[in-house]
Scaffold this motif. Sequence first.
Motif, PDB file in Angstrom:
ATOM      1  N   GLU A   1      -0.082  13.980   9.253  1.00  0.00           N
ATOM      2  CA  GLU A   1      -1.442  13.656   9.034  1.00  0.00           C
ATOM      3  C   GLU A   1      -1.821  12.855   7.761  1.00  0.00           C
ATOM      4  O   GLU A   1      -0.894  13.054   6.777  1.00  0.00           O
ATOM      5  N   PHE A   2      -2.566  11.737   7.553  1.00  0.00           N
ATOM      6  CA  PHE A   2      -2.691  11.078   6.294  1.00  0.00           C
ATOM      7  C   PHE A   2      -3.410  11.946   5.371  1.00  0.00           C
ATOM      8  O   PHE A   2      -4.337  12.719   5.725  1.00  0.00           O
TER       9      PHE A   2
ATOM     10  N   CYS B   1       5.855  10.500   1.038  1.00  0.00           N
ATOM     11  CA  CYS B   1       5.415   9.267   0.394  1.00  0.00           C
ATOM     12  C   CYS B   1       5.959   8.101   1.413  1.00  0.00           C
ATOM     13  O   CYS B   1       6.953   8.163   2.120  1.00  0.00           O
ATOM     14  N   ALA B   2       5.106   7.286   1.573  1.00  0.00           N
ATOM     15  CA  ALA B   2       5.080   6.024   2.370  1.00  0.00           C
ATOM     16  C   ALA B   2       4.812   4.717   1.767  1.00  0.00           C
ATOM     17  O   ALA B   2       3.881   4.539   0.884  1.00  0.00           O
ATOM     18  N   ARG B   3       5.519   3.652   2.423  1.00  0.00           N
ATOM     19  CA  ARG B   3       4.977   2.345   1.929  1.00  0.00           C
ATOM     20  C   ARG B   3       5.036   1.405   2.832  1.00  0.00           C
ATOM     21  O   ARG B   3       5.628   1.462   3.821  1.00  0.00           O
TER      22      ARG B   3
ATOM     23  N   SER C   1      -4.603   1.265   5.479  1.00  0.00           N
ATOM     24  CA  SER C   1      -4.600   1.955   6.778  1.00  0.00           C
ATOM     25  C   SER C   1      -4.232   3.376   6.516  1.00  0.00           C
ATOM     26  O   SER C   1      -3.079   3.895   5.856  1.00  0.00           O
ATOM     27  N   SER C   2      -4.773   4.053   7.299  1.00  0.00           N
ATOM     28  CA  SER C   2      -4.575   5.789   7.243  1.00  0.00           C
ATOM     29  C   SER C   2      -3.605   6.054   8.593  1.00  0.00           C
ATOM     30  O   SER C   2      -3.185   7.155   8.616  1.00  0.00           O
ATOM     31  N   ASP C   3      -3.189   5.175   9.268  1.00  0.00           N
ATOM     32  CA  ASP C   3      -2.270   5.167  10.378  1.00  0.00           C
ATOM     33  C   ASP C   3      -1.076   5.104   9.986  1.00  0.00           C
ATOM     34  O   ASP C   3      -0.318   4.145   9.597  1.00  0.00           O
ATOM     35  N   GLN C   4      -0.201   6.209  10.373  1.00  0.00           N
ATOM     36  CA  GLN C   4       1.350   6.448   9.782  1.00  0.00           C
ATOM     37  C   GLN C   4       2.134   5.146  10.557  1.00  0.00           C
ATOM     38  O   GLN C   4       2.991   4.795  10.058  1.00  0.00           O
ATOM     39  N   ALA C   5       1.455   4.579  11.552  1.00  0.00           N
ATOM     40  CA  ALA C   5       2.213   3.465  12.265  1.00  0.00           C
ATOM     41  C   ALA C   5       2.379   2.354  11.368  1.00  0.00           C
ATOM     42  O   ALA C   5       3.233   1.346  11.375  1.00  0.00           O
ATOM     43  N   SER C   6       1.412   2.048  10.468  1.00  0.00           N
ATOM     44  CA  SER C   6       1.385   1.051   9.560  1.00  0.00           C
ATOM     45  C   SER C   6       2.336   0.993   8.193  1.00  0.00           C
ATOM     46  O   SER C   6       2.335  -0.028   7.472  1.00  0.00           O
TER      47      SER C   6
ATOM     48  N   VAL D   1       0.748  -1.205  -0.036  1.00  0.00           N
ATOM     49  CA  VAL D   1      -0.041   0.021   0.111  1.00  0.00           C
ATOM     50  C   VAL D   1       0.926   1.168   0.053  1.00  0.00           C
ATOM     51  O   VAL D   1       1.919   1.256   0.760  1.00  0.00           O
ATOM     52  N   MET D   2       0.890   2.287  -0.936  1.00  0.00           N
ATOM     53  CA  MET D   2       1.544   3.317  -1.134  1.00  0.00           C
ATOM     54  C   MET D   2       0.631   4.430  -0.594  1.00  0.00           C
ATOM     55  O   MET D   2      -0.657   4.623  -0.774  1.00  0.00           O
ATOM     56  N   ALA D   3       1.121   5.582   0.142  1.00  0.00           N
ATOM     57  CA  ALA D   3       0.184   6.625   0.931  1.00  0.00           C
ATOM     58  C   ALA D   3       1.184   7.699   0.751  1.00  0.00           C
ATOM     59  O   ALA D   3       2.390   7.810   0.585  1.00  0.00           O
ATOM     60  N   TRP D   4       0.448   8.912   0.807  1.00  0.00           N
ATOM     61  CA  TRP D   4       0.979  10.427   1.305  1.00  0.00           C
ATOM     62  C   TRP D   4       0.471  10.921   2.317  1.00  0.00           C
ATOM     63  O   TRP D   4      -0.771  10.448   2.936  1.00  0.00           O
TER      64      TRP D   4
END
Length: 122
Positions: free
Chosen positions: A46-47, A96-98, A103-108, A33-36
């Motif tokens: 924040e997500f 950017c995060a992988r 999940s919208s939790d940065q800990a994930s 899952v890739m997120a900003w």
Amino acid sequence: QVDLVESGGGSVQAGDSLRLSCAASGRIYSSSVMAWFRQAPGKGREFVALIRWHSGTTLYADSVKGRFAISKVNPANTVYLQMNVLKPEDTAVYFCARGSQYSSDQASYFTWGQGTQVTVAS
């Protein structure tokens, strides 16, 4: 080992658009899952948005829904964040995060880029 490098930040006026890019070195597995995320001055991270690498399923924070769009190009291992109708409150460092969970939790998320600054003037 996958490294993430963001680009595309800058200074714009309210109402303008920007497109952020996140280039991943190494293979992004289909289960990823890739997120900003973003962090404004004096505030926590924040997500913003996420996308499943395999299916393309997306999720957005309410604050950006309808204005921002996350997308991916699989062969290029690149994730984009198209930001339209920017507001001064969108000013932040965008990361950017992988991860491997929807999940919208940065800990994930276990791999992070260095961030790119977005500044929106009123």
